[in-house]
Design a protein around this motif. Structure first.
Motif, PDB file in Angstrom:
ATOM      1  N   MET A 132      -5.885   3.824   2.334  1.00 54.05           N
ATOM      2  CA  MET A 132      -4.745   4.308   3.114  1.00 54.05           C
ATOM      3  C   MET A 132      -5.044   4.234   4.602  1.00 54.05           C
ATOM      4  SD  MET A 132      -3.519   7.791   1.220  1.00 54.05           S
ATOM      5  CE  MET A 132      -3.680   8.009  -0.538  1.00 54.05           C
ATOM      6  N   GLN A 164      -0.723   7.070   6.476  1.00 49.75           N
ATOM      7  CA  GLN A 164      -0.394   7.254   5.064  1.00 49.75           C
ATOM      8  C   GLN A 164      -1.101   8.471   4.490  1.00 49.75           C
ATOM      9  OE1 GLN A 164      -1.708   3.403   3.773  1.00 49.75           O
ATOM     10  NE2 GLN A 164       0.341   2.499   3.856  1.00 49.75           N
ATOM     11  N   SER A 222       0.821  -1.206   0.000  1.00 47.21           N
ATOM     12  CA  SER A 222       0.000   0.000   0.000  1.00 47.21           C
ATOM     13  C   SER A 222       0.859   1.262   0.000  1.00 47.21           C
ATOM     14  CB  SER A 222      -0.942  -0.006   1.208  1.00 47.21           C
ATOM     15  OG  SER A 222      -1.705   1.165   1.259  1.00 47.21           O
ATOM     16  N   ASP A 234      -5.395  -0.547  -7.074  1.00 48.41           N
ATOM     17  CA  ASP A 234      -4.853  -0.330  -5.741  1.00 48.41           C
ATOM     18  C   ASP A 234      -4.643  -1.635  -4.985  1.00 48.41           C
ATOM     19  OD1 ASP A 234      -4.274   0.926  -3.184  1.00 48.41           O
ATOM     20  OD2 ASP A 234      -6.350   0.500  -2.640  1.00 48.41           O
ATOM     21  N   THR A 255       1.084   3.820  -3.201  1.00 46.66           N
ATOM     22  CA  THR A 255       0.673   5.201  -2.950  1.00 46.66           C
ATOM     23  C   THR A 255       1.805   6.176  -3.242  1.00 46.66           C
ATOM     24  OG1 THR A 255      -0.891   4.468  -1.248  1.00 46.66           O
ATOM     25  CG2 THR A 255      -0.254   6.775  -1.208  1.00 46.66           C
ATOM     26  N   LEU A 265      -7.717   4.801  -3.507  1.00 52.55           N
ATOM     27  CA  LEU A 265      -6.566   4.302  -2.767  1.00 52.55           C
ATOM     28  C   LEU A 265      -7.000   4.049  -1.333  1.00 52.55           C
ATOM     29  CD1 LEU A 265      -3.932   6.787  -4.158  1.00 52.55           C
ATOM     30  CD2 LEU A 265      -3.761   4.309  -4.403  1.00 52.55           C
TER      31      LEU A 265
END
Length: 336
Positions: A188, A192, A149, A165, A153, A186
């Motif tokens: 997160m 993040q 991840s 993603d 990202t 995304l």
């Protein structure tokens, strides 16, 4: 009002307006898939001997949280006390148990249900992120703590377009493996989001029981919506104890070993490896005449492993190392 979305390369027609960020497509031509959803308070009776898979994970009532049944014209994926999803060629139908659980429709559909539909349709669903590098798709697969991840990202923030993603859909063509666009979201952690997204935003949770946030891609970068040839699949191994001399290392994986890694990183690998007697969808053919799902899937994974370089990517943990990791990936892709 009917909506048209592009989801894992499928043009989906639906009356539902998705809360999850989606890529809209023009309402012209025949859709690849129709999605319907309605509230049905009582679950249909399904024969116990029709159950192909029951997950070891249980819900609060001790029931397998995910179940797959064979029915006359397709499959039913059951999430007990939440929803039943009936999968047939060109159609996914959701029967929701309780309107209060409406938020679970997209959680289930865009994870287990769509991955199963793709596999039944001859499209491989890998638990991997994917970005565009020099006109080709580059995939990243990892175990839970592998850093997938964060790496995906960071690549998007650095200007690389996002294809997927969390689930990468791969199709085999005469020209080789192609990666299909997922949807522009995304997932997160709050950490993040603070690190990569400019400004304070109140992003919704992907699921109330988990900490990950649903961040629209437009908050960070751009999407690649056209299918791209797959340049490489990287198996991530993040080194947590990185010293001052730490560096990124990339090593090839033999094709015979790569098949096992691809099988293990399939999004539904537990279901796909253990279900009994499953049949893949076959366009223009009766369900009973379709190919055995396990054989069909193994052949697809073998073809992907033969056509696409699979690589081990060892890299040091820490945000400060990410630019070096990006450069190592770009340098490696240019040699393939």
């Amino acid at each position: 009002m009917s909506h048209r979305y592009l989801i894992f390369g499928q043009r989906v027609s639906t009356e539902r307006r998705f809360r999850t960020p989606m890529t809209s497509v023009a309402p012209s031509g025949e859709p690849d898939l129709r999605f319907d959803c309605r509230v049905v308070c009582h679950a249909a009776s399904l024969a116990a001997d029709a159950c192909l898979y029951a997950s070891p994970d249980k819900n609060h009532y001790g029931e397998s949280a995910v179940q797959l049944y064979a029915v006359a014209d397709g499959y039913v994926m059951r999430f007990p006390r939440v929803a039943d999803f009936t999968l047939t060629p060109g159609h996914i139908d959701c029967q929701l148990r309780d309107p209060a659980l409406d938020y679970m429709v997209e959680v289930c559909l865009l994870g287990h249900v769509f991955s199963c539909y793709l596999e039944l349709s001859g499209i491989t669903a890998l638990h991997a992120g994917a970005v565009e590098v020099d006109g080709r798709a580059v995939l990243f697969a990892a175990d839970r703590t592998g850093g997938k991840s964060t790496l995906v990202t960071s690549l998007v923030e650095a200007g690389f377009a996002l294809l997927a993603d969390d689930i990468s859909a791969l199709t085999i063509t005469a020209q080789g493996a192609r990666c299909l666009h997922g949807f522009p979201q995304l997932k997160m952690t709050p950490e993040q989001a603070r690190r990569f997204v400019t400004g304070e935003q109140d992003y919704p949770l992907v699921h109330p029981a988990f900490t990950k946030l649903s961040v629209p891609l437009q908050a960070l970068g751009r999407a690649q919506t056209e299918p791209l040839p797959v340049a490489a699949i990287y198996l991530l191994a993040r080194e947590r104890e990185a010293g001052p001399d730490a560096r990124t290392q990339i090593m090839p994986v033999p094709a015979s070993e790569a098949v096992m890694h691809l099988a293990r990183h399939s999004f539904l690998w537990h279901l796909l490896e253990t279900q009994r007697g499953g049949r893949a969808f076959a366009p223009g053919a009766a369900q009973s005449a379709a190919a055995d799902l396990r054989i069909d899937r193994f052949m697809r994974l073998s073809r992907i492993a033969a056509q696409v370089p699979v690589r081990h990517l060892h890299y040091p943990s820490g945000y400060q190392w990410l630019p070096d990791v990006h450069q190592a990936i770009v340098d490696d892709v240019t040699t393939l």
